[in-house]
Scaffold this motif. Structure first.
Motif, mmCIF file in Angstrom:
data_model
loop_
_atom_site.group_PDB
_atom_site.id
_atom_site.type_symbol
_atom_site.label_atom_id
_atom_site.label_comp_id
_atom_site.label_asym_id
_atom_site.label_seq_id
_atom_site.Cartn_x
_atom_site.Cartn_y
_atom_site.Cartn_z
ATOM 1 N N HIS A 1 15.601 41.180 -11.810
ATOM 2 C CA HIS A 1 14.152 40.996 -11.694
ATOM 3 C C HIS A 1 13.607 41.429 -10.339
ATOM 4 C CE1 HIS A 1 15.838 37.116 -10.230
ATOM 5 N NE2 HIS A 1 14.911 37.264 -9.294
ATOM 6 N N ALA A 2 14.473 41.814 -9.397
ATOM 7 C CA ALA A 2 13.995 42.297 -8.098
ATOM 8 C C ALA A 2 13.691 43.779 -8.223
ATOM 9 C CB ALA A 2 15.038 42.036 -7.017
ATOM 10 N N ASN A 3 12.583 44.073 -8.884
ATOM 11 C CA ASN A 3 12.166 45.441 -9.203
ATOM 12 C C ASN A 3 10.701 45.377 -9.629
ATOM 13 O OD1 ASN A 3 12.411 44.362 -11.909
ATOM 14 N ND2 ASN A 3 14.577 44.921 -11.862
ATOM 15 N N GLN A 4 10.140 46.489 -10.051
ATOM 16 C CA GLN A 4 8.825 46.434 -10.695
ATOM 17 C C GLN A 4 9.096 45.929 -12.107
ATOM 18 O OE1 GLN A 4 6.429 46.565 -8.835
ATOM 19 N NE2 GLN A 4 6.914 47.916 -7.117
ATOM 20 N N ASN A 5 8.992 44.621 -12.271
ATOM 21 C CA ASN A 5 9.690 43.951 -13.348
ATOM 22 C C ASN A 5 9.022 44.053 -14.704
ATOM 23 O OD1 ASN A 5 10.653 40.820 -14.507
ATOM 24 N ND2 ASN A 5 12.135 42.393 -13.935
ATOM 25 N N GLY B 1 12.222 53.540 -16.605
ATOM 26 C CA GLY B 1 11.997 52.100 -16.645
ATOM 27 C C GLY B 1 12.453 51.344 -15.424
ATOM 28 N N GLY B 2 12.904 52.054 -14.387
ATOM 29 C CA GLY B 2 13.302 51.408 -13.151
ATOM 30 C C GLY B 2 14.613 50.666 -13.277
ATOM 31 N N GLY B 3 14.847 49.740 -12.340
ATOM 32 C CA GLY B 3 16.118 49.031 -12.275
ATOM 33 C C GLY B 3 16.168 47.776 -13.120
ATOM 34 N N ASN B 4 15.468 47.758 -14.231
ATOM 35 C CA ASN B 4 15.329 46.557 -15.045
ATOM 36 C C ASN B 4 16.506 46.264 -15.964
ATOM 37 O OD1 ASN B 4 12.591 45.048 -15.009
ATOM 38 N ND2 ASN B 4 12.022 47.191 -14.723
ATOM 39 N N PHE B 5 17.384 47.226 -16.201
ATOM 40 C CA PHE B 5 18.293 47.106 -17.336
ATOM 41 C C PHE B 5 19.766 47.030 -16.957
ATOM 42 C CE2 PHE B 5 14.397 49.273 -18.418
ATOM 43 C CZ PHE B 5 13.922 48.454 -19.436
ATOM 44 N N GLY B 6 20.090 47.248 -15.713
ATOM 45 C CA GLY B 6 21.475 47.192 -15.278
ATOM 46 C C GLY B 6 21.660 47.956 -13.980
ATOM 47 N N VAL B 7 22.886 47.960 -13.503
ATOM 48 C CA VAL B 7 23.234 48.699 -12.285
ATOM 49 C C VAL B 7 23.903 50.002 -12.703
ATOM 50 C CG1 VAL B 7 24.570 48.688 -10.149
ATOM 51 C CG2 VAL B 7 23.516 46.563 -10.987
ATOM 52 N N VAL B 8 23.275 51.121 -12.361
ATOM 53 C CA VAL B 8 23.837 52.422 -12.721
ATOM 54 C C VAL B 8 24.850 52.817 -11.652
ATOM 55 C CG1 VAL B 8 23.376 54.841 -13.220
ATOM 56 C CG2 VAL B 8 21.752 53.097 -13.948
ATOM 57 N N THR B 9 26.104 52.946 -12.074
ATOM 58 C CA THR B 9 27.168 53.286 -11.125
ATOM 59 C C THR B 9 27.385 54.784 -11.015
ATOM 60 O OG1 THR B 9 28.851 52.992 -12.847
ATOM 61 C CG2 THR B 9 28.305 51.080 -11.464
ATOM 62 N N SER B 10 26.949 55.552 -12.025
ATOM 63 C CA SER B 10 26.978 57.018 -11.905
ATOM 64 C C SER B 10 25.973 57.634 -12.856
ATOM 65 C CB SER B 10 28.377 57.584 -12.170
ATOM 66 O OG SER B 10 28.703 57.525 -13.542
ATOM 67 N N PHE B 11 25.472 58.791 -12.459
ATOM 68 C CA PHE B 11 24.526 59.581 -13.234
ATOM 69 C C PHE B 11 25.152 60.945 -13.526
ATOM 70 C CE2 PHE B 11 22.151 56.766 -10.469
ATOM 71 C CZ PHE B 11 21.086 56.324 -11.225
ATOM 72 N N THR B 12 24.871 61.494 -14.696
ATOM 73 C CA THR B 12 25.265 62.874 -15.010
ATOM 74 C C THR B 12 24.009 63.701 -15.206
ATOM 75 O OG1 THR B 12 27.294 62.119 -16.100
ATOM 76 C CG2 THR B 12 26.576 64.377 -16.547
ATOM 77 N N PHE B 13 23.869 64.761 -14.394
ATOM 78 C CA PHE B 13 22.668 65.594 -14.414
ATOM 79 C C PHE B 13 22.966 67.003 -14.908
ATOM 80 C CE2 PHE B 13 21.689 62.593 -10.884
ATOM 81 C CZ PHE B 13 20.515 62.063 -11.384
ATOM 82 N N THR C 1 17.244 42.826 -25.182
ATOM 83 C CA THR C 1 18.571 43.137 -25.705
ATOM 84 C C THR C 1 19.619 43.183 -24.606
ATOM 85 O OG1 THR C 1 17.632 44.399 -27.548
ATOM 86 C CG2 THR C 1 19.923 44.877 -26.951
ATOM 87 N N TYR C 2 19.299 43.826 -23.491
ATOM 88 C CA TYR C 2 20.303 44.099 -22.459
ATOM 89 C C TYR C 2 20.263 43.130 -21.284
ATOM 90 C CZ TYR C 2 21.421 48.385 -24.924
ATOM 91 O OH TYR C 2 21.837 49.280 -25.872
ATOM 92 N N ASP C 3 19.148 42.449 -21.074
ATOM 93 C CA ASP C 3 19.036 41.492 -19.961
ATOM 94 C C ASP C 3 18.100 40.365 -20.368
ATOM 95 O OD1 ASP C 3 19.105 40.218 -17.508
ATOM 96 O OD2 ASP C 3 17.801 41.656 -16.497
ATOM 97 N N PRO C 4 18.499 39.554 -21.344
ATOM 98 C CA PRO C 4 17.581 38.558 -21.907
ATOM 99 C C PRO C 4 17.145 37.488 -20.916
ATOM 100 C CG PRO C 4 19.837 38.221 -22.718
ATOM 101 C CD PRO C 4 19.820 39.537 -21.997
ATOM 102 N N ASP C 5 17.948 37.230 -19.880
ATOM 103 C CA ASP C 5 17.589 36.204 -18.893
ATOM 104 C C ASP C 5 16.871 36.769 -17.675
ATOM 105 O OD1 ASP C 5 18.834 34.191 -20.451
ATOM 106 O OD2 ASP C 5 20.792 34.765 -19.644
ATOM 107 N N ALA D 1 6.245 38.681 -16.134
ATOM 108 C CA ALA D 1 7.295 38.923 -15.147
ATOM 109 C C ALA D 1 6.929 38.238 -13.836
ATOM 110 C CB ALA D 1 7.457 40.423 -14.936
ATOM 111 N N PRO D 2 7.936 37.940 -12.994
ATOM 112 C CA PRO D 2 7.652 37.359 -11.684
ATOM 113 C C PRO D 2 6.920 38.337 -10.792
ATOM 114 C CG PRO D 2 9.975 37.971 -11.840
ATOM 115 C CD PRO D 2 9.379 38.153 -13.214
ATOM 116 N N SER D 3 6.250 37.814 -9.790
ATOM 117 C CA SER D 3 5.547 38.681 -8.842
ATOM 118 C C SER D 3 6.525 39.280 -7.854
ATOM 119 C CB SER D 3 4.477 37.870 -8.104
ATOM 120 O OG SER D 3 5.078 36.793 -7.414
ATOM 121 N N ASP D 4 6.025 40.165 -6.991
ATOM 122 C CA ASP D 4 6.862 40.790 -5.963
ATOM 123 C C ASP D 4 7.521 39.728 -5.095
ATOM 124 O OD1 ASP D 4 4.685 43.602 -5.220
ATOM 125 O OD2 ASP D 4 6.204 43.323 -6.764
ATOM 126 N N PRO D 5 8.753 40.043 -4.584
ATOM 127 C CA PRO D 5 9.385 39.102 -3.653
ATOM 128 C C PRO D 5 8.615 39.021 -2.355
ATOM 129 C CG PRO D 5 10.611 41.160 -3.748
ATOM 130 C CD PRO D 5 9.573 41.228 -4.831
#
Length: 467
Positions: free
Chosen positions: A450-454, A189-201, A442-446, A463-467
């Protein structure tokens, strides 16, 4: 941004805050794609998750727009906004490997080369991209495919957990057992939901791989694609091979007499028994005699870095992509036409296989909506000269338009180019879009992120258009 806000950020964060008056500002705002030229109000370089939380709070309170940068490879430059704040994760560039559990925990600013280096020391790897300079964060959140995908799936199929800072500053871990709806959305879903500070693979045994490059004259493009579309899906999943239209680079391993010649090619990666590579590729002459064929064992990180020097940071880029469930007869002439008319020496088209293990994951298990796709295609107009920016853009757009009737209607979200409309994002998520919009609410109601493929929160309109 006023000076009071700037100083508040500098006081609250361990990492540096870089504003337009700082000497490193112009260098900091350079991206992989030099076609992007934007001037943020400041760059906030976060040292850790606490910095991310503090920065989000300050940006939210200031009313400024926020973008997030991991590796800076975003084709449309979504990590920079004019007069906004770029939350830069590059200081969070670290990897911790557990060789017994076969897992790696990876900082949000890590590049693929960092991950490959750390895991290779234990004879392990996870599928992720084809260039070592790509950011782990953006690639993973978009889905992620690469040389190991046919055998081990997409990058998101190997994601076990993610630590996330949400729009309200809350820090959560998303996994199959914690915030499972968020975990579902993060996987594609891209960067729409928060800032990921670490990933576990999850990691897999991968050490030395068999690498081969086969080139045919460009006028054999139709015959090679007819052969390739049948050969690769029937091949063992240990064999990956992406098709490319290209001009032969001027350097080894290619002989001087073909440097600069337009060709079609397949770049192969074999993770089976190294002694079997010759037998597996014994049929490469079937579509016609290759102009060049090269095969050698190679440490996996070397393969991952093979194209880094060819297409370094700072070139002009324009790309667009499509998903394909087949390489149709009608598309063959299109591929030949644009391969014969590459506008510059670095411009290219790739077809990445995403069948095999990636296709065995259920359609609704992750946000990635195209488990029935067989290839992820990207058309890249590339050149160092800004004077050629419109030339390479137009070639990519024209090629993309002519392939559209032969495509599935969507694309890998990281291949959506600048100027494509919001309907393209919806097409990429198919019927997953509405579920993603509900999770967004739920996670980003406002729609702070939004600076993503929103994906707009459900009920918020378009959603807003590209910057």
């Amino acid at each position: 941004m006023n000076s009071t806000t700037l100083e508040a950020m500098r006081t609250a964060l361990r990492g540096p805050v870089i504003g337009p008056q700082d000497p490193e500002y112009n260098e900091t705002r350079k991206l992989y794609n030099a076609m992007i030229d934007r001037r943020p109000a400041a760059f906030v370089r976060c040292a850790d998750a606490a910095d991310v939380r503090a920065a989000i709070g300050l940006v939210r309170d200031s009313g400024l727009d926020l973008a997030v940068r991991g590796g800076g490879h975003s084709g449309p430059g979504l990590c920079l906004l004019d007069d906004g704040i770029t939350l830069d994760l590059s200081p969070m560039r670290w990897v911790r490997v557990d060789p017994q559990a076969r897992t790696a925990i990876v900082g949000g600013g890590t590049q693929l080369g960092d991950l490959d280096h750390a895991t290779h020391g234990f004879g392990l790897a996870t599928p992720a991209g084809i260039m070592s300079t790509t950011g782990v964060g953006g690639l993973t959140l978009g889905g992620g495919h690469g040389h190991l995908t046919r055998r081990f799936g997409l990058t998101i199929d190997n994601l076990l957990a993610a630590d996330v800072v949400l729009a309200d500053g809350t820090f959560v871990t998303a996994s199959a057992s914690e915030h499972p709806d968020l975990f579902w959305a993060l996987r594609g879903g891209g960067g729409n939901f928060g800032v990921v500070t670490s990933f576990t693979f999850r990691l897999h045994p991968v050490d030395t791989v068999g690498v081969s490059i086969t080139l045919w004259p460009v006028d054999a493009t139709r015959e090679v694609l007819r052969w390739y579309r049948e050969f690769l899906p029937a091949a063992p999943v240990e064999l990956n091979g992406f098709f490319a239209a290209l001009a032969v680079p001027p350097g080894p391993p290619f002989p001087e007499e073909i440097h600069g010649h337009k060709m079609c090619a397949v770049v192969w990666c074999w993770t089976g028994d190294p002694d079997d590579l010759g037998d597996v590729l014994a049929r490469v002459s079937e579509p016609g005699p290759p102009a060049f064929h090269f095969a050698t064992p190679m440490p996996y990180p070397v393969l991952q870095a093979m194209f880094d020097e060819l297409i370094p940071k700072g070139l002009q880029w324009y790309w667009r992509g499509h998903f394909f469930d087949q390489i149709t007869d009608g598309s063959l002439d299109v591929h030949l036409k644009y391969a014969e008319n590459l506008p510059t020496g670095l411009s290219t088209m790739h077809l990445y296989p995403i069948d095999g293990a990636a296709a065995r994951v259920g359609k609704d298990e992750t946000a990635w909506a195209y488990r029935d796709a067989v290839w992820s295609g990207v058309i890249g107009g590339i050149d160092p000269d800004p004077a050629n920016a419109e030339l390479i853009r137009q070639w990519a757009v024209d090629y993309w338009e002519e392939l559209r009737p032969h495509s599935m209607g969507g694309t890998y979200v990281n291949f959506i180019g600048a100027g494509e409309d919001q309907d393209r994002v919806r097409a990429t998520y198919r019927d997953h879009y509405d579920r993603l919009a509900e999770i967004k609410r739920t996670y980003d109601p406002d729609n702070f992120f939004h600076a993503n493929q929103n994906i707009a929160p459900a009920g918020a309109g378009r959603a807003p258009s590209d910057p």
